[in-house]
Motif scaffolding. Structure first.
Motif, mmCIF file in Angstrom:
data_model
loop_
_atom_site.group_PDB
_atom_site.id
_atom_site.type_symbol
_atom_site.label_atom_id
_atom_site.label_comp_id
_atom_site.label_asym_id
_atom_site.label_seq_id
_atom_site.Cartn_x
_atom_site.Cartn_y
_atom_site.Cartn_z
ATOM 1 N N ILE A 2 2.215 2.544 6.856
ATOM 2 C CA ILE A 2 2.016 2.657 5.497
ATOM 3 C C ILE A 2 2.948 3.931 4.965
ATOM 4 O O ILE A 2 2.915 5.099 5.381
ATOM 5 N N ALA A 24 -6.951 -4.971 1.397
ATOM 6 C CA ALA A 24 -5.250 -5.518 1.326
ATOM 7 C C ALA A 24 -5.173 -7.051 0.955
ATOM 8 O O ALA A 24 -4.576 -7.352 0.095
ATOM 9 N N VAL A 63 -2.713 -4.282 -4.508
ATOM 10 C CA VAL A 63 -2.260 -3.171 -3.988
ATOM 11 C C VAL A 63 -3.439 -2.225 -3.516
ATOM 12 O O VAL A 63 -4.597 -2.169 -3.998
ATOM 13 N N VAL A 64 -3.339 -1.466 -2.361
ATOM 14 C CA VAL A 64 -4.242 -0.496 -1.561
ATOM 15 C C VAL A 64 -3.586 0.895 -2.038
ATOM 16 O O VAL A 64 -2.557 1.123 -1.243
ATOM 17 N N CYS A 94 -3.970 4.577 -0.886
ATOM 18 C CA CYS A 94 -4.784 5.394 0.117
ATOM 19 C C CYS A 94 -4.527 6.905 -0.150
ATOM 20 O O CYS A 94 -3.824 7.082 -0.473
ATOM 21 N N SER A 101 0.774 -1.094 0.034
ATOM 22 C CA SER A 101 -0.057 0.063 0.139
ATOM 23 C C SER A 101 0.811 1.480 0.222
ATOM 24 O O SER A 101 2.092 0.982 0.528
#
Length: 278
Positions: free
Chosen positions: A156, A121, A126-127, A129, A3
């Motif tokens: 993150i 996740a 992929v996240v 944000c 992420s």
């Protein structure tokens, strides 16, 4: 867990758009991607196919990923109703009403937000944000969820976006880094200068100085462009046109054009990619 978190030096700095651009970049590489914003303060919302209410920005970011929006993408939506009152929408459903000075169960709500992040996740490569406003509003840092909250909760790695249209971009970038809690500064890996017009070479001395002061790297300069994007913040001044076709298709087309333009201008998406494997 892979992420990255896009933070801004202020509201309206371009977090929503840069987040969508990076989502689009990853999708072009064949990855399964989902957007996430722990908390939104907005009346500009979207209702998902299963009836969940989330911020409009995460809906458009989901379309940039080629997927439909879900409640987990924006688990906390705070809707002001005037005179210090606010409705809290949790995971897309009304949770509670609050007013200035009343009890706010921040830890309980933050736990639910993290559960939503963890689900995304688990189900995606992929996240990507998005933060909210500025991460260093000193009067709000103890209750922050979308910025410092997620950095602490999930470690993150982050990229800071500064809007040069407003002026003072180097002071904004350095000031944000300086005010961030020292234990979190190592997570702030680089910065992007957004909405620049003209010859980018004139910024080089300022960029080098900020890099020297902070240890962050400049990951690129995004040219000014009129991208019609329904941002949550009242400071948004998007004026571009989406055209007359299907809003989803027109948005993605518009986004792809800006992505191509940003890549040509030298925005280093590959450097951001490396954060995902760090």
């Amino acid at each position: 867990m892979r992420s990255v978190l896009f933070l801004g030096t202020s509201s309206g700095a371009g977090k929503t758009t840069l987040d969508a651009l990076y989502c689009r970049h990853l999708v072009r590489k064949g990855l399964k991607v989902a957007p996430f914003k722990a908390s939104n303060l907005s009346l500009n919302s979207y209702v998902t196919e299963d009836g969940k209410e989330i911020g409009m920005g995460q809906a458009f970011q989901a379309w940039a990923c080629g997927i439909e929006p879900t409640g987990d993408m924006n688990p906390v939506l705070m809707k002001p109703s005037g005179n210090g009152r606010m409705q809290i929408v949790l995971r897309g459903e009304p949770f509670m009403d609050t007013e200035r000075g009343s009890y706010f169960p921040r830890d309980e709500i933050m736990e639910k937000a993290c559960e939503s992040f963890d689900r995304l996740a688990h189900n995606n490569d992929v996240v990507v944000c998005e933060g909210s406003g500025s991460p260093v509003e000193l009067n709000l840092m103890d209750t922050d969820m979308a910025n410092i909250g997620m950095m602490r909760a999930r470690g993150i790695q982050s990229v800071l976006i500064g809007d040069i249209e407003r002026g003072g971009v180097f002071a904004a970038v350095y000031g944000t880094w300086l005010l961030l809690p020292e234990d979190l500064r190592p997570l702030l890996k680089g910065f992007v200068i957004n909405r620049f017009r003209g010859d980018a070479s004139i910024l080089e001395s300022g960029i080098r100085k900020v890099e020297e002061l902070t240890g962050m790297k400049c990951l690129g300069i995004v040219p000014y462009a009129l991208l019609k994007f329904p941002e949550e913040d009242s400071l948004s001044d998007s004026k571009g046109s989406l055209g007359d076709g299907d809003i989803h298709d027109e948005f993605v087309k518009n986004l792809d054009e800006l992505l191509d333009s940003a890549e040509e201008a030298g925005l280093d998406f590959e450097a951001i990619d490396r954060l995902l494997s760090a």
